[in-house]
Every structure is written in structure tokens, then in C-alpha cells.
Write a protein that holds these residues in place. Sequence first.
Motif, PDB file in Angstrom:
ATOM      1  N   TYR A   1       0.783  -0.922  -0.251  1.00 19.71           N
ATOM      2  CA  TYR A   1      -0.116  -0.206  -0.083  1.00 19.71           C
ATOM      3  C   TYR A   1       0.814   1.624  -0.119  1.00 19.71           C
ATOM      4  O   TYR A   1       0.507   2.414   0.103  1.00 19.71           O
ATOM      5  N   GLY A   2       1.796   1.061   0.148  1.00 22.89           N
ATOM      6  CA  GLY A   2       2.770   2.204  -0.214  1.00 22.89           C
ATOM      7  C   GLY A   2       3.597   2.723   1.754  1.00 22.89           C
ATOM      8  O   GLY A   2       2.844   2.002   2.464  1.00 22.89           O
ATOM      9  N   HIS A   3       4.485   3.564   1.267  1.00 25.23           N
ATOM     10  CA  HIS A   3       4.624   3.640   2.852  1.00 25.23           C
ATOM     11  C   HIS A   3       4.372   4.356   3.499  1.00 25.23           C
ATOM     12  O   HIS A   3       4.401   4.406   4.663  1.00 25.23           O
ATOM     13  N   GLY A   4       3.478   5.696   3.197  1.00 24.68           N
ATOM     14  CA  GLY A   4       2.241   6.272   3.036  1.00 24.68           C
ATOM     15  C   GLY A   4       1.488   5.714   4.304  1.00 24.68           C
ATOM     16  O   GLY A   4       1.371   6.186   5.921  1.00 24.68           O
ATOM     17  N   ALA A   5       0.675   4.807   4.351  1.00 22.83           N
ATOM     18  CA  ALA A   5       0.581   3.732   4.962  1.00 22.83           C
ATOM     19  C   ALA A   5       0.817   3.037   6.126  1.00 22.83           C
ATOM     20  O   ALA A   5       0.801   2.249   6.550  1.00 22.83           O
ATOM     21  N   GLY A   6       2.152   2.722   5.475  1.00 18.63           N
ATOM     22  CA  GLY A   6       3.559   2.301   6.164  1.00 18.63           C
ATOM     23  C   GLY A   6       3.464   2.702   7.281  1.00 18.63           C
ATOM     24  O   GLY A   6       3.659   2.753   8.895  1.00 18.63           O
ATOM     25  N   ASP A   7       3.587   4.471   7.707  1.00 17.26           N
ATOM     26  CA  ASP A   7       3.128   5.474   8.349  1.00 17.26           C
ATOM     27  C   ASP A   7       2.725   5.518   9.327  1.00 17.26           C
ATOM     28  O   ASP A   7       2.738   5.339  10.823  1.00 17.26           O
ATOM     29  N   GLN A   8       1.205   4.990   8.345  1.00 14.24           N
ATOM     30  CA  GLN A   8       0.051   5.207   9.083  1.00 14.24           C
ATOM     31  C   GLN A   8       0.302   4.446  10.210  1.00 14.24           C
ATOM     32  O   GLN A   8      -0.304   4.261  11.562  1.00 14.24           O
ATOM     33  N   VAL A   9       0.610   2.899  10.214  1.00 14.59           N
ATOM     34  CA  VAL A   9       0.828   1.986  10.808  1.00 14.59           C
ATOM     35  C   VAL A   9       1.633   2.017  11.870  1.00 14.59           C
ATOM     36  O   VAL A   9       0.667   2.022  13.574  1.00 14.59           O
ATOM     37  N   LEU A  10       2.624   2.780  12.009  1.00 12.67           N
ATOM     38  CA  LEU A  10       3.290   2.853  12.736  1.00 12.67           C
ATOM     39  C   LEU A  10       3.054   3.547  14.025  1.00 12.67           C
ATOM     40  O   LEU A  10       3.313   3.888  14.962  1.00 12.67           O
ATOM     41  N   ARG A  11       2.055   4.886  13.525  1.00 11.50           N
ATOM     42  CA  ARG A  11       1.800   6.006  14.307  1.00 11.50           C
ATOM     43  C   ARG A  11       0.836   4.982  14.908  1.00 11.50           C
ATOM     44  O   ARG A  11       0.555   5.881  16.230  1.00 11.50           O
ATOM     45  N   THR A  12      -0.015   4.739  14.484  1.00  8.67           N
ATOM     46  CA  THR A  12      -1.187   4.047  14.976  1.00  8.67           C
ATOM     47  C   THR A  12      -0.549   2.735  16.167  1.00  8.67           C
ATOM     48  O   THR A  12      -1.578   2.212  17.298  1.00  8.67           O
ATOM     49  N   VAL A  13       0.603   2.407  16.457  1.00  9.80           N
ATOM     50  CA  VAL A  13       0.983   1.135  16.871  1.00  9.80           C
ATOM     51  C   VAL A  13       1.554   1.774  18.580  1.00  9.80           C
ATOM     52  O   VAL A  13       1.378   1.649  19.188  1.00  9.80           O
ATOM     53  N   ALA A  14       2.084   2.906  17.544  1.00  8.82           N
ATOM     54  CA  ALA A  14       2.947   4.183  18.712  1.00  8.82           C
ATOM     55  C   ALA A  14       1.909   4.640  19.980  1.00  8.82           C
ATOM     56  O   ALA A  14       1.206   4.270  20.753  1.00  8.82           O
ATOM     57  N   ARG A  15       0.693   5.031  19.420  1.00  8.76           N
ATOM     58  CA  ARG A  15      -0.860   5.478  19.820  1.00  8.76           C
ATOM     59  C   ARG A  15      -0.685   4.241  21.011  1.00  8.76           C
ATOM     60  O   ARG A  15      -1.753   4.242  21.943  1.00  8.76           O
ATOM     61  N   ARG A  16      -1.328   3.342  20.086  1.00  5.26           N
ATOM     62  CA  ARG A  16      -1.509   2.241  21.299  1.00  5.26           C
ATOM     63  C   ARG A  16      -0.621   1.058  22.160  1.00  5.26           C
ATOM     64  O   ARG A  16      -1.373   1.386  23.338  1.00  5.26           O
ATOM     65  N   LEU A  17       0.647   1.424  21.883  1.00  2.66           N
ATOM     66  CA  LEU A  17       1.065   1.291  23.164  1.00  2.66           C
ATOM     67  C   LEU A  17       2.018   1.805  24.395  1.00  2.66           C
ATOM     68  O   LEU A  17       1.370   2.050  25.514  1.00  2.66           O
ATOM     69  N   LYS A  18       1.289   3.504  23.841  1.00  2.59           N
ATOM     70  CA  LYS A  18       1.511   4.756  24.498  1.00  2.59           C
ATOM     71  C   LYS A  18      -0.465   4.625  25.794  1.00  2.59           C
ATOM     72  O   LYS A  18      -0.678   4.617  26.761  1.00  2.59           O
ATOM     73  N   THR A  19      -0.916   3.826  25.566  1.00  3.68           N
ATOM     74  CA  THR A  19      -2.478   3.931  25.613  1.00  3.68           C
ATOM     75  C   THR A  19      -2.563   3.255  26.983  1.00  3.68           C
ATOM     76  O   THR A  19      -3.128   4.052  27.701  1.00  3.68           O
ATOM     77  N   ASP A  20      -1.768   1.986  26.870  1.00  2.00           N
ATOM     78  CA  ASP A  20      -2.173   1.377  28.335  1.00  2.00           C
ATOM     79  C   ASP A  20      -0.084   1.501  29.626  1.00  2.00           C
ATOM     80  O   ASP A  20       0.097   0.707  29.737  1.00  2.00           O
ATOM     81  N   LEU A  21       0.517   2.397  28.974  1.00  2.00           N
ATOM     82  CA  LEU A  21       1.458   2.798  28.992  1.00  2.00           C
ATOM     83  C   LEU A  21       1.300   3.513  30.608  1.00  2.00           C
ATOM     84  O   LEU A  21       0.263   4.672  30.464  1.00  2.00           O
ATOM     85  N   ARG A  22       2.336   2.688  32.135  1.00  2.00           N
ATOM     86  CA  ARG A  22       1.824   3.381  33.322  1.00  2.00           C
ATOM     87  C   ARG A  22       2.550   4.601  33.364  1.00  2.00           C
ATOM     88  O   ARG A  22       3.968   4.725  32.722  1.00  2.00           O
ATOM     89  N   GLU A  23       2.149   5.816  34.514  1.00  2.00           N
ATOM     90  CA  GLU A  23       3.017   6.438  34.728  1.00  2.00           C
ATOM     91  C   GLU A  23       4.505   6.372  34.601  1.00  2.00           C
ATOM     92  O   GLU A  23       4.758   5.098  35.767  1.00  2.00           O
TER      93      GLU A  23
END
Length: 728
Positions: free
Chosen positions: A318-340
Motif C-alpha cells: 500500500y506504500g510508505h504512507g500506509a506504513g507510516d500510518q501503521v507505525l503511528r497507530t501502533v505508537a498510540r496503542r502502545l502509549k494507551t496502556d503506558l503506566r506513569e
Amino acid sequence: MSPPTPLTIQHDPWLLLLATCVAWVAFVLGLDLAQRRRGFGGRLALGWTAGGALALGTGIWAAHFVGLLALQLPLIVTFDRWRTFAAWALALGCAGLALSWSVAGPGRAWHRLLRAVVLAAGVTAMVRTGLSGLSLSPAPRWSPAWQAGLGLYAVAGCAIALALFERAPDPRSRTRALGGRLLGATVLAGLLCGFHLLTVLGAGLQDELRTLRLDGLPHEGLAVMVGLAVLLLLTLTLCTSLLDQRMAERQSVLTDSLQATNEELARAMLHDVLTDLPNRLLLEQRLTEGVGRADASGRRLAVLFIDLDGFKPVNDLYGHGAGDQVLRTVARRLKTDLREGDTVARVGGDEFVLLAHDLADADAALALGQRMLRRLQESLRVDERDVRVDAAIGIALYPDHGPAARLLGAADTAMYEAKRGGGGRIVFFAPSMEVDARDQMELLGDLRRALEDPSASGLMLHYQPKVRAIDGTLIGLEALLRWQHPRRGWVSPLQFVNLAERSGLIDRLGDWVIREACAQLATWRALGLVVRVAVNLSVLQLRDVGLPSRVRARLEEHQLPAGQLMFEITESTAMQDVEATLHILDALAALGTELSIDDFGTGYSSLSYLRRLPVRELKIDRSFVRDLDEGDERQRADARAIVEAVVRLAHALGLHVLAEGVETPAQRQVLVQLGCDELQGYLFARPVAGETLTRWAVGEDCPPALRIDPGVAAATGTPPGQGVLATV
């Protein structure tokens, strides 16, 4: 002797206005200097205080002096120079105290009152000393009540002055600062002029004049000269201060801009640009800090190394743009459950690291990893498409798995162990993995070199026959990759193919297999032998958008009909990201190649998706074939029912059915009875080199269960259950 002449007191209104203007400009300057004094320290602050006291004190003294000269006395009066100088010195001292206290802050209530009293005493002394400098006799005197009233007035005025000096507006807010200074200066100038008038009125000058000196300058000229000179001096000083302020404002803007740029650069050095997560440099700093915290608390620090599975295909398809979207979404998901206090960082293309502090034990780290894994396995929305990625997670604990310098490497090693198990897994580091990791790195280096010169390094293809079920006639071959390592001997395909997938070599390895199979087909074709060869594709190859064009190039290079090439994929592979898989398979089918679904029955296929795939053949998994004549009667009956159901389903969809792993005549007999079209297994032949197949085709050492019809060309499009698809 005639009686004394009464003294009539009047003031020149213009000179009073001049005195007021001098006081007003002096206080505007004083308020400006009070704020600017706060930005300096040490000798520079002392210099600002001295200069400010000189300008402000001189302005206050000049306003009072001009006010005295505004007195319209019927006689010419002179001033005592020493008392006049003393009044000026007192004015300087009061100004210096006001500027110094403006920096010290308000303090407690009694501090503020004490400062106001001291300053009021200084101002009162300055006014009285200035008034007593007039050559009048008797000297001015005040009644006790009047003096008390003047004292209270002076204390109140000085308290207001100190409050205004302490709260002088920030000069960087230009409109607010200018308005505040003008208003404050007006209030203070009014207070000073009022104090001057009240002091003069209460000085008892209405008494008879007994002694009078008639020498000196006319007081009107002196007043104008002093007032205008000081007013000019103060105005020039104020203009200089304002100009300096303007330069300071510009410097402040430049400083703020430079600071913002430096902060941005510092952040860029420590953060990933795409996801805004900490990068490896900041991660290592946080890791060092985390180890210190763990030592202090006696609890564990966990390092979770996370590698995405399926990201590269999304990026390629799907191209690098789609890959960038995946990485940003993964980053947000990882931060969602991040403890202080925890940190998640991006350390590579699709690699992330989580630092988790204050964990009680390994179970807490495992629970955290499982939560992250579930979060990552949720469907992603990319450019109006639903895509899925998985992850492999390796965990290392401090202090269990070594010092800070080894934790990242240990977690990375555990992550690769998780990937080797198929991904979607969590693995804790174990010391034995380091030995295995070194071995894997050596094997990976050998594989890279093998791909540069496959024939010299032992990479080769073997071919296992596929036969027609009813009579054992050869109708196709499956190409199987083999590696005879120069030192290790035969290396299992499971070992080095998985290594190629993890290291990104699978595309090169897969291209070599296709190129080698096409070259062998061309060799056989030149000898008059025509056969279809099936090549296995991995899930990563199915996400490579360049695969169809490379297959076309190989077919054209060897002048082969596309129908002689078949591709086999496992059922689970076909069901991973179906949309992406369909895109590649449709492109391969458009070339004329065919598709076989391997290990059918072991996965959880959706028939709706299965119908959309350009499939020609289903391969029944060897586990069902084995149970046809092994185990108890219930197992044999279940296996027979499954095989029969698959055969009926495939034939209903117009597909051929091949059963793999056939090793006994009894298995063959049941499969023929159930309507299987093709068989494959050791009963007919093991995988052999291409040269061996060539000898078999001419009748040399051909296995007894395998029947080869020489000279029969390939016939494609035969309905399921009928005839030969390809013969040698």
C-alpha cells in the motif's frame, strides 16, 4: 521702628506645572528602571541602581526645588547651597532605597511598613531640608499636629510608591507596561506635589519677616533653568532607557526563538520524528535511570522488545504512507496502556521497546506483554482498508538477566526466539539463547553468502512427484528447497527458511527458487519432457507487489508457458490479510500460473474468501492421510469423513484434490475410493534432484510405484477426477 511686613504666600502656576512635569517624568523613568533593575545581578545590578538613583533622585529633588521657587515672595530670596545639596543627597538616597527594595519583594506586613516609614522619613527630611535652604528668618516651623499629619501622609504615599515599584509591569508586555508606568507616575507625581504644598503651607511662613538677604539670582529664572535642565536630562535618560528596552525586547525575541530552536533540536535528537516516541538515545538514558530506581526499590525493571509481524507487506503493498500510518497507530496503542513513569520508544523500522518500572516479578511483566500484544493484534484502519499486524515480544528483566548494558540485547534475542516460533508470542530471555543467537548469526551470514553463489554453497532444489491417483502416473512435481551446508551438512528448511523470513532474505531466496525451477523446466522441455512444477510461497512473498513482474520475467527468459508453473501456499497463509493476498494471487493468475492450497483442513478458512481465490487445487494435509490406516476405528472413521468432505467440497467448487503424505497401499486405496484426483508421498517417490528425474523419465531406476509415460505432452484443463494434467 515700623512693624514687620506680613508675608503673603502665592505660587506661580506655571512653575508648579513645570515641577509637576519634572516629577511625572522622573517617576515614569523610576518605574521603568525598577522593572529593568530586576534583570541584573552583581556589579551590573549595583550600577543600574546607582544610575537609576541618580536620575530618579535628581528628578524628585528638582521637582521640589522648582516648587520652592514657585513661591511668589515679595522679596528676593537666595538658597543656602549646603542645605540645598543635602536635600539633593537625601533625594538620591530615597531613590536608591526605592529601587533596591523593588527587587527584594514585598516581604511581610511589618517589613513593608518599616520600609514605608524609612522612606517617608527620607522624603520628609529632603523636603524640609530644601525648604530650610531658603534664606528666611525666622526659620520655617510646623505645629505638632501638622507634623503628625504630614508624617502619616508621607508614610501612606511612600507605601503606595513602594507597591508601584514592586509591581512594575513586565516591559516585554509593551502596552501594559507603558500604561502601568504612566498611571503610576501620575499618582506618585500628585502625591509628591501634594506633600510639597502641604509642607509649605504648614511651615508658618505667614509670620513677619525679620531677616532678609537681597543677593542671588532671581528665583523665576533659576526655577525655569533648573526645571528645564532636569526635565531635559530625565527625558533623554528615559528615551535612552526606552531604546535600550526596545533592543532588549528584540534580544529577548531572538533569545526565545533560539531557545525554542535549541529545544526543538534537542527533542529531535531524542525523539523519533514519525511517532514522536523517544528514540534509542533517550531510551538508553531512561534505561540507566530505571536501573538506578530498581536498585533503590529492590523491585524489577522489565525491557520488552516488540517487533511487528506483517508490517513490511503492508508497506510494500500500500506504500510508505500506509506504513507510516501503521507505525503511528501502533505508537498510540502502545502509549494507551503506558503506566506513569514507563517509557515506550521506537528503535528501528518496526521495532519498539517498552521499559516498565517497579514490577514485582516476571508474571507482572508477562501480563503487561500480553496486554500490549492483544492491543497490537486489533485491526488497523489504513486508507479505508482494514489491515492486521501481529507482534513478537521478547522480555528481559533486571537484575535477573544482567546489567543495564545487556538488557536491550537480551530482550532482542528473546524477541527473535519468539519470531522463530511463528510470531504472536511472548518469550522471556534465557542464557541458552545467547549461544543459539550466535549460531543463528553465523548461519545467517552463511545464507547471505550462499545466495551470492548458490551452486557453490550447496543450495539446491529437489523435486517430489505428484501422481494420478488411479494409476500412479506422474502428472506434476513439487519443488522443495534443500541446503547441504559445507560444514554443517544438511540444514533443515524449517531452520534456514524461517531465518530468511526474519532477516528479510526471503525475497532473494524465493526469487532464486523460482529462477532455478524455471531453468530446470526449460532443460526438461528441451529434452521433450513437459511437466508442471509447484513452488511454495511464504506469507512475506505474498505481500511483495513486485513478485508477479519477476515471475513474468523468469517465464519470458526461459520461454515457458505460464501453465507449467504452480504456486503453493498454506491455508493459514491464504487467510492472513486476505485483501493483500488476493491482490498478488490475482496478478499471478493473470499470468496463467495456477495456485494450490497446501495443508487444507488444518486452518480455519472462510469459504467466502476461499471462493474468491484463483485456486486450482486443494492439498489434504498428511495428518488426515496418516489417520486413514492408523489409530483406533474412531480415528480412522473421523479421518475418512474429513477427507470425503474435502473431496466433495473441492469437486463442487471445480477444484482438484491432492492428498500428500501417502506412504502405504492401504492409504492409497482409501483415497482412490473417496475420489482423490492426485497423490503425493513416499509410497511413490521421495524428493530427488532434477538429474534423477531425468534418468527416471528415460526408464533408469524409476521407483516401481511411479509410472512415467515418455513423450506425452502436458494437457491442461482436465476436469477433476479425470485424466493427466502433466506428464513426462
